[in-house]
Design a protein around this motif. Structure first.
Motif, PDB file in Angstrom:
ATOM      1  N   TRP A  96      -2.399  -9.195   5.422  1.00  0.00           N
ATOM      2  CA  TRP A  96      -3.710  -8.706   4.835  1.00  0.00           C
ATOM      3  C   TRP A  96      -4.203  -7.772   5.862  1.00  0.00           C
ATOM      4  CZ3 TRP A  96      -1.859 -13.709   4.971  1.00  0.00           C
ATOM      5  CH2 TRP A  96      -1.723 -14.350   3.770  1.00  0.00           C
ATOM      6  N   GLN A  97      -5.183  -6.981   5.253  1.00  0.00           N
ATOM      7  CA  GLN A  97      -5.818  -6.153   6.034  1.00  0.00           C
ATOM      8  C   GLN A  97      -7.356  -6.611   6.390  1.00  0.00           C
ATOM      9  OE1 GLN A  97      -5.300  -1.970   4.354  1.00  0.00           O
ATOM     10  NE2 GLN A  97      -4.242  -3.025   2.811  1.00  0.00           N
ATOM     11  N   THR A 125     -10.829  -7.952   2.741  1.00  0.00           N
ATOM     12  CA  THR A 125      -9.622  -8.351   3.437  1.00  0.00           C
ATOM     13  C   THR A 125      -8.264  -8.362   2.253  1.00  0.00           C
ATOM     14  OG1 THR A 125     -10.747  -9.719   4.738  1.00  0.00           O
ATOM     15  CG2 THR A 125      -8.533 -10.518   4.180  1.00  0.00           C
ATOM     16  N   PRO A 126      -8.167  -7.098   1.600  1.00  0.00           N
ATOM     17  CA  PRO A 126      -6.995  -7.017   0.591  1.00  0.00           C
ATOM     18  C   PRO A 126      -5.727  -7.274   1.363  1.00  0.00           C
ATOM     19  CG  PRO A 126      -7.570  -4.877   1.279  1.00  0.00           C
ATOM     20  CD  PRO A 126      -8.571  -5.963   2.174  1.00  0.00           C
ATOM     21  N   PRO A 127      -4.592  -7.587   0.275  1.00  0.00           N
ATOM     22  CA  PRO A 127      -3.398  -7.583   0.832  1.00  0.00           C
ATOM     23  C   PRO A 127      -2.761  -6.319   1.521  1.00  0.00           C
ATOM     24  CG  PRO A 127      -3.616  -8.170  -1.539  1.00  0.00           C
ATOM     25  CD  PRO A 127      -4.656  -7.830  -1.034  1.00  0.00           C
ATOM     26  N   GLU A 177      -6.640 -15.236  -7.605  1.00  0.00           N
ATOM     27  CA  GLU A 177      -7.619 -14.248  -8.256  1.00  0.00           C
ATOM     28  C   GLU A 177      -8.015 -13.399  -7.029  1.00  0.00           C
ATOM     29  OE1 GLU A 177      -9.815 -18.123  -7.999  1.00  0.00           O
ATOM     30  OE2 GLU A 177      -7.746 -17.434  -8.519  1.00  0.00           O
ATOM     31  N   SER A 178      -7.544 -13.652  -5.845  1.00  0.00           N
ATOM     32  CA  SER A 178      -8.227 -12.745  -4.709  1.00  0.00           C
ATOM     33  C   SER A 178      -7.783 -11.306  -5.045  1.00  0.00           C
ATOM     34  CB  SER A 178      -7.294 -13.415  -3.362  1.00  0.00           C
ATOM     35  OG  SER A 178      -7.672 -14.692  -2.992  1.00  0.00           O
ATOM     36  N   GLY A 179      -8.425 -10.521  -4.082  1.00  0.00           N
ATOM     37  CA  GLY A 179      -8.163  -9.270  -4.422  1.00  0.00           C
ATOM     38  C   GLY A 179      -8.654  -8.426  -3.220  1.00  0.00           C
ATOM     39  N   TYR A 180      -9.720  -7.748  -3.238  1.00  0.00           N
ATOM     40  CA  TYR A 180     -10.482  -7.046  -1.989  1.00  0.00           C
ATOM     41  C   TYR A 180     -11.159  -8.338  -1.235  1.00  0.00           C
ATOM     42  CZ  TYR A 180     -12.285  -3.446   0.899  1.00  0.00           C
ATOM     43  OH  TYR A 180     -12.323  -2.713   2.096  1.00  0.00           O
ATOM     44  N   GLN A 181     -11.550  -9.119  -1.741  1.00  0.00           N
ATOM     45  CA  GLN A 181     -12.182 -10.398  -1.169  1.00  0.00           C
ATOM     46  C   GLN A 181     -10.942 -11.310  -1.348  1.00  0.00           C
ATOM     47  OE1 GLN A 181     -14.197  -8.873  -3.600  1.00  0.00           O
ATOM     48  NE2 GLN A 181     -15.262  -7.732  -1.825  1.00  0.00           N
ATOM     49  N   THR A 182     -10.332 -12.142  -0.238  1.00  0.00           N
ATOM     50  CA  THR A 182      -9.487 -12.948  -0.061  1.00  0.00           C
ATOM     51  C   THR A 182     -10.205 -14.408  -0.303  1.00  0.00           C
ATOM     52  OG1 THR A 182      -7.782 -11.567   0.754  1.00  0.00           O
ATOM     53  CG2 THR A 182      -7.516 -13.714   1.229  1.00  0.00           C
TER      54      THR A 182
END
Length: 124
Positions: A91-92, A83-85, A112-117
């Motif tokens: 989000w996606q 769930t990246p931005p 610190e979220s990235g590919y994992q929200t």
């Protein structure tokens, strides 16, 4: 640690990885169905159902969010895999629909979220 999956093979893999770990439960069920009947509070929910190439992954993620949010402890975290931005404030992936709803209902995205929200309650 409780892991829920509707695929027996995935549960067997989790059992192998967690061999020897104490206080683990492996439950074969649909995640939403399981969460709707769970009464024990949750500290960390890692939502990883339906890979993003499956139709309906965002809708399923939203159903998971609706089911898990009331179970979360005050300082609990909800984590959406894949769930990246999207670059436009949204989000996606799996949390595409759930993240905006959670943010509108007392949750915020951790920096610190990235590919994992990663979401936490906005009041913590």
């Amino acid at each position: 640690l409780t892991t829920v999956d509707n695929d027996r093979h995935h549960l067997d893999t989790a059992k192998t990885i967690c061999k020897g770990a104490k206080r683990t439960a492996f439950i074969q069920s649909d995640s939403v169905a399981y969460l709707k009947h769970r009464t024990i509070p949750i500290d960390v929910a890692y939502l990883d159902a339906l890979d993003t190439w499956h139709p309906g992954c965002a809708e399923h993620g939203f159903a998971e969010a609706l089911a898990v949010a009331p179970l979360m402890t005050r300082d609990g975290l909800i984590v959406f895999d894949d769930t990246p931005p999207d670059g436009n404030g949204g989000w996606q992936g799996k949390g595409r629909l759930a993240c905006p709803w959670l943010c509108a209902n007392g949750w915020r995205v951790r920096p610190e979220s990235g590919y994992q929200t990663i979401l936490e309650r906005a009041t913590t």
